[in-house]
Design an enzyme around this catalytic site. Sequence first.
Site, mmCIF file in Angstrom:
data_model
loop_
_atom_site.group_PDB
_atom_site.id
_atom_site.type_symbol
_atom_site.label_atom_id
_atom_site.label_comp_id
_atom_site.label_asym_id
_atom_site.label_seq_id
_atom_site.Cartn_x
_atom_site.Cartn_y
_atom_site.Cartn_z
ATOM 1 N N GLU A 1 0.790 -1.240 0.000
ATOM 2 C CA GLU A 1 0.000 0.000 0.000
ATOM 3 C C GLU A 1 0.822 1.289 0.000
ATOM 4 O O GLU A 1 0.808 2.045 0.983
ATOM 5 C CB GLU A 1 -0.944 0.004 1.212
ATOM 6 C CG GLU A 1 -1.932 -1.125 1.219
ATOM 7 C CD GLU A 1 -2.987 -0.983 2.319
ATOM 8 O OE1 GLU A 1 -2.861 -0.076 3.166
ATOM 9 O OE2 GLU A 1 -3.931 -1.777 2.317
ATOM 10 N N GLU B 1 -5.542 -8.438 1.215
ATOM 11 C CA GLU B 1 -6.023 -8.117 2.568
ATOM 12 C C GLU B 1 -7.510 -7.812 2.513
ATOM 13 O O GLU B 1 -7.968 -7.089 1.625
ATOM 14 C CB GLU B 1 -5.325 -6.865 3.152
ATOM 15 C CG GLU B 1 -3.932 -7.088 3.648
ATOM 16 C CD GLU B 1 -3.346 -5.828 4.287
ATOM 17 O OE1 GLU B 1 -4.106 -4.970 4.785
ATOM 18 O OE2 GLU B 1 -2.113 -5.715 4.270
HETATM 19 C C1 GAL Z 1 -3.859 -2.086 5.770
HETATM 20 C C2 GAL Z 1 -2.454 -2.410 6.204
HETATM 21 C C3 GAL Z 1 -2.361 -3.407 7.293
HETATM 22 C C4 GAL Z 1 -3.458 -3.305 8.332
HETATM 23 C C5 GAL Z 1 -4.822 -3.097 7.701
HETATM 24 C C6 GAL Z 1 -5.944 -2.825 8.679
HETATM 25 O O1 GAL Z 1 -3.907 -0.797 5.256
HETATM 26 O O2 GAL Z 1 -1.721 -2.905 5.099
HETATM 27 O O3 GAL Z 1 -1.078 -3.334 7.834
HETATM 28 O O4 GAL Z 1 -3.144 -2.431 9.308
HETATM 29 O O5 GAL Z 1 -4.781 -2.050 6.802
HETATM 30 O O6 GAL Z 1 -6.023 -1.491 9.021
#
Ligand code: GAL
Length: 456
Positions: free
Chosen positions: A175, A363
């Site tokens: 990201e 994710e």
């Molecule tokens: C994403 C990030 C993760 C985690 C997730 C939840 O932006 O890559 O490290 O924190 O969000 O907030």
Amino acid sequence: METKIQDIQIGKKLFGEDFIWGVSTAALQTEGSCDIDGKGTSIWDTFAAKKGKILNGDNPNNACEFYHQYQRDIDLIKQLNIPNFRFSISWPRILPGGEGEINQAGIDHYNKVIDYCIEKGVKPWITLYHWDLPEALEIKGGWTNREIIEWFSAYVAICAKAFGDRVKNWMVMNEPAVFTGAGYFFGIHAPGRTGLKNFLPAIHHAILSMVAGAKTLRGILPAAQIGTTFSCSHIEPYSNKIKDINAARRADALINRLFIEPVLGLGYPVNEMPVLKDIEKFSLPGDEENLKFDFDFIGIQNYTREIVRYSLFTPYINASLVKAEKRNVELTSMKWEVYPPAIYHMVKKFNGYPQIKKLYITENGAAFPDEVIDDKVNDTKRTAYIQANLQQILKAKDEGYKISGYFIWTLTDNFEWAEGYHPRFGLIYIDFKTQQRIIKASGHWYRDFLSEEVKG
Ligand code: GAL
């Protein structure tokens, strides 16, 4: 005829034999042992030590103790039947000063983690940069210093040579929109810098480094699968007034298009965000070519949608987010709206780029205020969230959009950046005082879903 979401069953088999299932974590959020075995300081160690930067004064010094207890958590991954484990390498563990001398203990550590995954039949997927820049490099300007392209490429080469004989799947960055936006524009994440003077060079150098890192990997490991990951949110205008529609377009350019499009050879979205023209100040001849890379896969990371309206007072973009709290919708602990169709829209949106060869969700997940009752955590909301998101992904897949895998964020509760330990995202609960783990109901559900017993 349109598929109705309630008609979709979500047996694993419906996603096909080749669909990749996994779980994602990150070094800074889980490892702890922030100064053990020669590790250098990261920008997050420094940032968290400053007053008022992290909710409740939390810090990542111990986190989930994954550094020492990695076997315990990889055993849990195995127990949950999760076949793929995405984790990140800490740059300051490998190169305490960011460049120069290698810390052999850091290399040895990740070799042990990788070997243990393989021993347990869990495939390791490595992210090379999940936000924990060595502080020594931040002192030299961090992502605003063009030299970072060389620093990063050298670090990537070390990892490729050390781990590439066993690791097939690599993600160069996590990201970039978030670590540049939150870290170099808003100053709410490490290193806490603000303004366009930091943000614009950080954007440009992050993409150039991402591409240089990917080329380095490909040079050393021609058979590797090389990807990178991008955050994304489904954007909708607040009303059908042209002002709000145009504001939503600008927000979409900033949130969803700014990093992927140059990589695909489409350039920066300057029509929607004229301020990006100033990136020229940080450009050298040949840069346009060096922003492009033919990634084997792209990982998208989605949690919610955003509603956007015109705002006279927001500089550069004249758009603002209408907070979910003010919209009378279901919220997670992050105050993000629970809106599963967002992921369907994102799969569709990224399918709109024919240059993308393969797409994974790297994710997706949710934080809710979990409670331990009789040694159990009955997190029905998290299970429902994941199921609903999977239904949306299946809907997109059934409509013919390509999507090849899904990684849940995340394995255990962990250090959630500026929010500290308050939001709990894990399939596994951690009592941070004792480090005791409890598999939540969502973890049991994912295990059953991933097991062969599930009927498709
Ligand atoms: C994403 C990030 C993760 C985690 C997730 C939840 O932006 O890559 O490290 O924190 O969000 O907030």
